[in-house]
Motif scaffolding. Structure first.
Motif, PDB file in Angstrom:
ATOM      1  N   TYR A  14       0.865  -1.191   0.000  1.00  0.00           N
ATOM      2  CA  TYR A  14       0.000   0.000   0.000  1.00  0.00           C
ATOM      3  C   TYR A  14       0.893   1.230   0.000  1.00  0.00           C
ATOM      4  N   VAL A  19       4.196  -4.987   1.588  1.00  0.00           N
ATOM      5  CA  VAL A  19       3.641  -5.954   2.541  1.00  0.00           C
ATOM      6  C   VAL A  19       4.001  -7.379   2.114  1.00  0.00           C
ATOM      7  N   ARG A  38      -0.857 -15.969  10.608  1.00  0.00           N
ATOM      8  CA  ARG A  38      -1.396 -15.186  11.721  1.00  0.00           C
ATOM      9  C   ARG A  38      -2.006 -13.891  11.211  1.00  0.00           C
ATOM     10  N   ASN A  39      -2.622 -13.170  12.128  1.00  0.00           N
ATOM     11  CA  ASN A  39      -3.149 -11.845  11.796  1.00  0.00           C
ATOM     12  C   ASN A  39      -2.049 -10.927  11.296  1.00  0.00           C
ATOM     13  N   GLY A  40      -2.349 -10.222  10.229  1.00  0.00           N
ATOM     14  CA  GLY A  40      -1.438  -9.184   9.777  1.00  0.00           C
ATOM     15  C   GLY A  40      -0.233  -9.656   8.993  1.00  0.00           C
ATOM     16  N   VAL A  41      -0.246 -10.903   8.545  1.00  0.00           N
ATOM     17  CA  VAL A  41       0.927 -11.373   7.799  1.00  0.00           C
ATOM     18  C   VAL A  41       0.813 -11.073   6.310  1.00  0.00           C
ATOM     19  N   GLY A  42      -0.361 -10.664   5.862  1.00  0.00           N
ATOM     20  CA  GLY A  42      -0.492 -10.278   4.458  1.00  0.00           C
ATOM     21  C   GLY A  42      -1.413 -11.175   3.648  1.00  0.00           C
ATOM     22  N   LYS A  43      -2.262 -11.959   4.320  1.00  0.00           N
ATOM     23  CA  LYS A  43      -3.169 -12.859   3.603  1.00  0.00           C
ATOM     24  C   LYS A  43      -4.159 -12.061   2.755  1.00  0.00           C
ATOM     25  N   THR A  44      -4.777 -11.089   3.406  1.00  0.00           N
ATOM     26  CA  THR A  44      -5.734 -10.253   2.679  1.00  0.00           C
ATOM     27  C   THR A  44      -5.034  -9.495   1.555  1.00  0.00           C
ATOM     28  N   THR A  45      -3.853  -9.015   1.855  1.00  0.00           N
ATOM     29  CA  THR A  45      -3.104  -8.282   0.838  1.00  0.00           C
ATOM     30  C   THR A  45      -2.858  -9.163  -0.381  1.00  0.00           C
ATOM     31  N   GLN A  86     -12.906  -9.799   2.715  1.00  0.00           N
ATOM     32  CA  GLN A  86     -12.955 -10.052   4.152  1.00  0.00           C
ATOM     33  C   GLN A  86     -14.082  -9.268   4.816  1.00  0.00           C
TER      34      GLN A  86
HETATM   35  N1  LIG Z   1      -4.892  -0.286   3.339  1.00  0.00           N
HETATM   36  C1  LIG Z   1      -3.715  -0.495   3.951  1.00  0.00           C
HETATM   37  N2  LIG Z   1      -2.755   0.456   3.951  1.00  0.00           N
HETATM   38  C2  LIG Z   1      -1.577   0.257   4.546  1.00  0.00           C
HETATM   39  N3  LIG Z   1      -1.237  -0.846   5.172  1.00  0.00           N
HETATM   40  C3  LIG Z   1      -2.126  -1.859   5.218  1.00  0.00           C
HETATM   41  C4  LIG Z   1      -3.405  -1.721   4.611  1.00  0.00           C
HETATM   42  N4  LIG Z   1      -4.101  -2.866   4.795  1.00  0.00           N
HETATM   43  C5  LIG Z   1      -3.270  -3.667   5.506  1.00  0.00           C
HETATM   44  N5  LIG Z   1      -2.104  -3.067   5.756  1.00  0.00           N
HETATM   45  C6  LIG Z   1      -0.944  -3.674   6.445  1.00  0.00           C
HETATM   46  O1  LIG Z   1      -0.481  -4.764   5.716  1.00  0.00           O
HETATM   47  C7  LIG Z   1      -0.143  -5.812   6.571  1.00  0.00           C
HETATM   48  C8  LIG Z   1      -0.894  -7.053   6.158  1.00  0.00           C
HETATM   49  O2  LIG Z   1      -2.270  -6.877   6.391  1.00  0.00           O
HETATM   50  P1  LIG Z   1      -3.372  -7.915   5.889  1.00  0.00           P
HETATM   51  O3  LIG Z   1      -3.036  -8.300   4.497  1.00  0.00           O
HETATM   52  O4  LIG Z   1      -4.689  -7.357   6.139  1.00  0.00           O
HETATM   53  O5  LIG Z   1      -3.119  -9.111   6.862  1.00  0.00           O
HETATM   54  P2  LIG Z   1      -4.009 -10.389   7.174  1.00  0.00           P
HETATM   55  O6  LIG Z   1      -5.115 -10.414   6.197  1.00  0.00           O
HETATM   56  O7  LIG Z   1      -3.051 -11.510   7.016  1.00  0.00           O
HETATM   57  O8  LIG Z   1      -4.469 -10.245   8.570  1.00  0.00           O
HETATM   58  C9  LIG Z   1      -0.467  -5.352   7.977  1.00  0.00           C
HETATM   59  O9  LIG Z   1       0.740  -4.942   8.600  1.00  0.00           O
HETATM   60  C10 LIG Z   1      -1.364  -4.207   7.799  1.00  0.00           C
HETATM   61  O10 LIG Z   1      -1.157  -3.250   8.800  1.00  0.00           O
END
Ligand SMILES: Nc1ncnc2c1ncn2[C@@H]1O[C@H](COP(=O)(O)OP(=O)(O)O)[C@@H](O)[C@H]1O
Ligand SMILES: [Mg+2]
Lengths: 235, 406, 283
Positions: A14, A19, A38-45, A86
């Motif tokens: 982002y 990420v 785990r949470n915040g590892v970049g799955k959604t990304t 999500q």
């Molecule tokens: N829109 C965004 N802008 C900046 N950083 C983001 C954004 N969305 C997520 N992040 C960061 O990217 C990292 C991965 O997030 P995310 O992909 O949501 O993780 P997960 O889905 O595995 O919980 C996190 O450190 C989060 O803070």
């Protein structure tokens, strides 16, 4: 190239923040992949990058042999990327049925078949999307993605925050989609035990990198990587 | 050129587009006499809701500046008119006059038109002790500054005098109207006259069963028309501005009702005369391009020039009327004041005007009464064959013309 | 207390006058509600269309319906061109307000340059025609306007509800990014809608030419009331816009008939404030 999806050397994030780095994996037709971490590892990304709503820094995404990494989201959707975000993000002002028909494209997944998969949606067809419960919204989000008749379904934590009975219902529907319909899918989950049985392959992310990749069955048989990277035994 | 920009700045900022500036650089008109020009500054509402009549004043002013320069100018020097756009906004008028006087250092000023900008400009004129001649303020008692002079002969109390002119004309009809509906805009100069009309009518035994005020900018006249129709009086008095008369008459016709006789205060003269609803309606005026007015000094030439330029400016109604004549008279008064006092000093010009009679297109004009006004000379005209004819009082009626009863 | 005839007549003329509010509100409501663009130039476009209708009618003796047939495509092109600008510069809601305001001012000036600030009236023999029904008179032009507005509002409502494009537009209005991820080509749809809005302005303009008298500054005369109508009718809801227009028109007219005509301008905003305070579900 037989792979439906082939991801190579992918980094994304982002703004300026990276990420995901150097992610690579492939997925064949009819295959399902579990993405764990785990949470915040970049799955959604990762899923969002496949959809095209993040910033891609490097790497390629090929769908059915065609490079889609440079295309706008609406183009990728047209080529068969179906997304269940999500946050669900259903259209609250549209009715349940309109949520489906607004994005529907011709193919085997007609609105009637979606209703067949989720009879609750049929009951609520005329209600506005905003009036649905969380579980129903999730069903609608999945139904909406199906209505686009995707070649590849991306599901981001479909059971998160739902009551156990609803989770059961959703997992049953997912099982049907993956086992019987042989829909290619990537499913993000924190609870590995729920989806490893219905996927063929699995990968584990840790701080934006793939740290483990194997058959799902292998992970079920030897949960050591799960313990190591997720801090859980397969409950 | 740059003083023009002030007026436009707001729009420039908002619009951020060029091209607007090309619209109207200050109109500077200059000619014969010699020496450094005498610079006269003023504003007109070239844009905004008063813009309909600005072009009329602009044409009249330009004709007059040329006319004055073709004679002796101002004490032998050419006259230059620096005209800015006040956008129909009093606050803009105020700051532009301020600027004309302090930054551009004009020698003299010329008033804007319409009550609100005039009042705004008058405040500035008073502060700097400038003579201000204005052509169109319909509420004389608001002109409290002793060096402000009216170019139009409203008289000091038109709300008392003019209603009686109308009542006299009504009384001259074969069956004099016994009741009158008054419908007026809340625009101050119209409301002022409407109130006077009601008082004077009742004093003279004409009943006023319905008195209605509507907001300036009223869009729908349907309901008002329904009330006028229901009251069904012998006479309809309309305190209208611009197109309101046309709108009301049209709304009445949609109800299949034609008022027996109607009077209109300050309508747009062209559209009302040309409208099928306008036939035989009455209206206020101070002169028409007809006898005896055409015999007044300079009037024929001015009327011809006006027609030529108004046609060229694509105006649908290209005939000089009381509006344009107000601007003509204003310049005639300034010319007489400067050349009579033989000075550009505001005090001396004012003193001269108060002592003398100036003959303008409106006839001999004096400034020695209340609020610097002289005798009232507000008349009645009537649409006859789509043209305005002065029909009352009798001494101003052209030979062969008369008030036609309806 | 005013008579029944007076009240009935006031109601009729108010509802019909409200048809014009509704017609003008229609295009505005669509672009505001579905594209998040507050198009102040809508009024200027309507007046440009009105002036063109006037010009065609008076100079070339073109009947108003033919004039409309010519003016609508022209306005549609202008609407598309304008949208190209919005698209190009990624204009947001607030910026659209400022940009379209300047555009409206420029159009006003352009109209004034060509047609002068003087009043223009397109006299037609049906301009004061009316049908008599019992004790009441129904003006023909306003009736036609209301019927056209009704057809447009109803048609647009159905279109938004029943067609793929309509639903996609509504989805994109709610969340453009998500809609895009489901394959909705919001950009193309936005062009379509902007073009439509301008075409509606043209239709309104044709009626303005026939019903009202034209002066450049009049562009702003409808602004306040139509804004109130758009909000009361709910953004993006064409039927709501028309009904709200008629509601406001009727309220103004009844206020003029029962109380003082000078009350009319307060009515639209009083109704607006009352409805905002009441905050009914449909708003
Ligand atoms: N829109 C965004 N802008 C900046 N950083 C983001 C954004 N969305 C997520 N992040 C960061 O990217 C990292 C991965 O997030 P995310 O992909 O949501 O993780 P997960 O889905 O595995 O919980 C996190 O450190 C989060 O803070
Ligand atoms: Mg996540």
């Amino acid at each position: 190239m037989a792979d439906l999806l082939s991801v190579e050397n992918l980094s994304a994030g982002y703004g300026r923040a990276v990420v995901l780095s150097d992610v690579a994996f492939a997925l064949g037709e009819g295959e399902a992949l579990a993405v764990l971490g785990r949470n915040g590892v970049g799955k959604t990304t990762l899923l969002d990058t496949l959809v095209g709503v993040t910033r891609r820094f490097a790497g390629s995404i090929a769908l059915g042999g065609r490079e889609v990494g440079t295309l706008a989201p609406e183009m990728r959707a047209g080529l068969g990327v179906g997304w269940v975000p999500q946050e669900r993000n259903i259209f609250r002002s549209l009715s349940v049925e309109e949520n489906l028909t607004a994005v529907a494209r011709p193919g085997p997944w007609t609105i009637e078949r979606v209703f067949g998969l989720f009879p609750r949606l049929k009951e609520r067809a005329r209600q506005s999307g905003g009036s649905l419960s969380g579980g129903e919204q999730q069903m609608l989000a999945i139904g909406r993605a199906l209505a686009t008749n995707p070649r590849l379904l991306l599901l981001d934590e479909p059971t998160e925050g739902l009551a156990p009975i609803i989770v059961q219902e959703l997992l049953a529907a997912l099982t049907r989609l993956l086992r019987e319909e042989k829909l290619a899918a990537i499913i993000v989950e924190q609870h590995a035990q729920k989806i490893l049985p219905i996927t063929q392959r699995a990968l584990i992310l840790e701080r934006g990198r793939i740290v483990h990749q194997s058959e799902s069955a292998a992970l079920l048989a030897d949960p050591a990587p799960l313990e190591r990277f997720l801090g859980v035994t397969g409950r | 050129m740059n003083h023009r920009m002030g007026a436009w700045r707001r729009r420039h900022v908002l619009g951020g587009f060029v091209g607007l500036a090309a619209l109207g650089a200050p109109a500077i008109v200059r000619a014969a006499p010699s020496g450094a020009p005498v610079r006269v500054g003023g504003t007109l509402s070239l844009t905004g809701f008063l813009a309909q009549t600005a072009i009329i004043h602009k044409i009249a002013a330009e004709i007059m500046v040329e006319d004055i320069n073709s004679r002796n100018g101002f004490i032998g020097r050419p006259v230059e008119y620096i005209m800015l756009d006040d956008q129909s906004k009093p606050d803009v008028a105020r700051s532009l006059y301020e600027k004309l006087i302090t930054v551009d250092k004009v020698d003299l000023i010329m008033g804007p038109y319409a009550t609100a900008p005039i009042l705004a400009a008058m405040g500035v004129a008073q502060r700097y002790g400038k003579v201000m001649i204005q052509s169109s303020m319909g509420i004389p008692h608001l002109q409290t500054y002793d060096m402000a002079f009216p170019a139009t002969p409203f008289g000091p109390e038109p709300d008392k005098t003019y209603p009686n002119v109308i009542l006299d004309a009504m009384a001259s009809l074969p069956t004099p109207p016994k009741s009158m509906v008054i419908v007026t805009s809340k625009f101050p100069s119209a409301q002022f006259m409407a109130k006077g009309m009601r008082l004077e009518a009742e004093k003279r035994g004409v009943k006023v069963p319905l008195y209605l005020e509507y907001e300036a900018g009223n869009r729908d006249f349907g309901a008002i028309a329904a009330r006028v129709k229901e009251a069904n009086a012998d006479f309809l008095w309309v305190g209208s501005l611009g197109l309101e008369s046309n709108q009301l008459l049209e709304a009445l016709r949609k109800l299949d009702y034609t008022p027996k006789t109607s009077f209109h205060l300050y309508p747009a003269p062209g559209p009302l005369a040309l409208s099928p609803d306008g036939n035989l309606v009455w209206c206020s005026t101070f002169l028409e391009p007809d006898e005896p007015f055409m015999s007044r000094p300079g009037m024929k030439k001015i009327a011809e020039l006006y027609k030529e330029r108004a046609t060229k400016a694509n105006l649908p109604y290209a005939i000089i009327d009381a509006q344009a004549a107000g601007m003509v008279a204003a310049w005639q008064i300034l010319e007489a004041g400067v050349n009579g006092a033989k000075s550009l000093e505001d005090k001396q010009i004012a003193a001269w005007l108060k002592k003398n009679v100036v003959t303008t297109v409106y006839g001999p004009t004096k400034f020695d009464g209340l609020y610097n006004h002289g005798e009232p000379a507000q008349l009645i005209r009537q649409v006859q064959d789509k043209k305005w004819k002065v029909v009352w009082p009798k001494q101003f009626v052209a030979p062969g013309v008369k008030l036609i009863a309806t | 207390m005013p008579s029944g005839t007076l009240l009935g007549q006031a109601l009729i003329s108010g509802v019909l006058a409200g048809g014009m509010y509704g017609l003008l509100a229609l295009g505005l409501s669509l672009s505001w509600g579905l594209l998040r663009l507050v198009n102040l130039s809508h009024f200027a476009l309507a007046f440009l269309a009105a002036y063109l209708t006037y010009e065609l009618g008076t100079t070339y003796h073109v009947a108003p319906w033919w004039a409309a047939a010519m003016v609508v495509p022209v306005m549609l092109m202008i609407g598309l061109a304008q949208h190209w600008l919005f698209d190009r510069f990624k204009v947001n809601e607030l910026a659209s307000l400022l940009i379209t305001f300047s555009f409206a001012v420029i159009l006003e000036v352009a109209i004034q340059l060509y047609w002068t600030a003087d009043y223009r009236r397109f006299e037609t023999h049906y301009s004061t025609m009316s049908i008599k029904v019992g004790a009441f008179y129904i003006p023909v032009l306003e009736l036609a306007l209301c019927m056209v507005a009704g057809v447009l509002a109803w048609g647009t409502w159905l279109w938004l509800r029943k067609t793929y494009v309509g639903k996609a537009l509504r989805a994109a209005a709610e969340d453009a990014d998500i809609a895009a991820a489901y394959g909705v080509d919001h950009k193309k749809l936005a062009y379509l809608l902007s073009g439509m809005g301008a075409a509606y302005a043209a239709i309104a303009g044709t009626f303005i030419a026939l019903i009202a008298t034209l002066a450049p500054a009049q562009i702003w005369a409808w602004l306040g009331v139509v804004f109130a109508v758009v909000i009361i009718g709910r953004l993006g809801n064409p039927l709501g816009a028309l009904l709200a227009g008629m509601l406001i028109g009727a309220s103004e007219s009844i206020a003029m008939a029962i109380f003082a005509p000078a009350w009319a301008p307060v009515v639209s905003f009083s109704v607006l404030i009352a409805i905002l305070l009441w905050d009914p579900e449909w708003l």
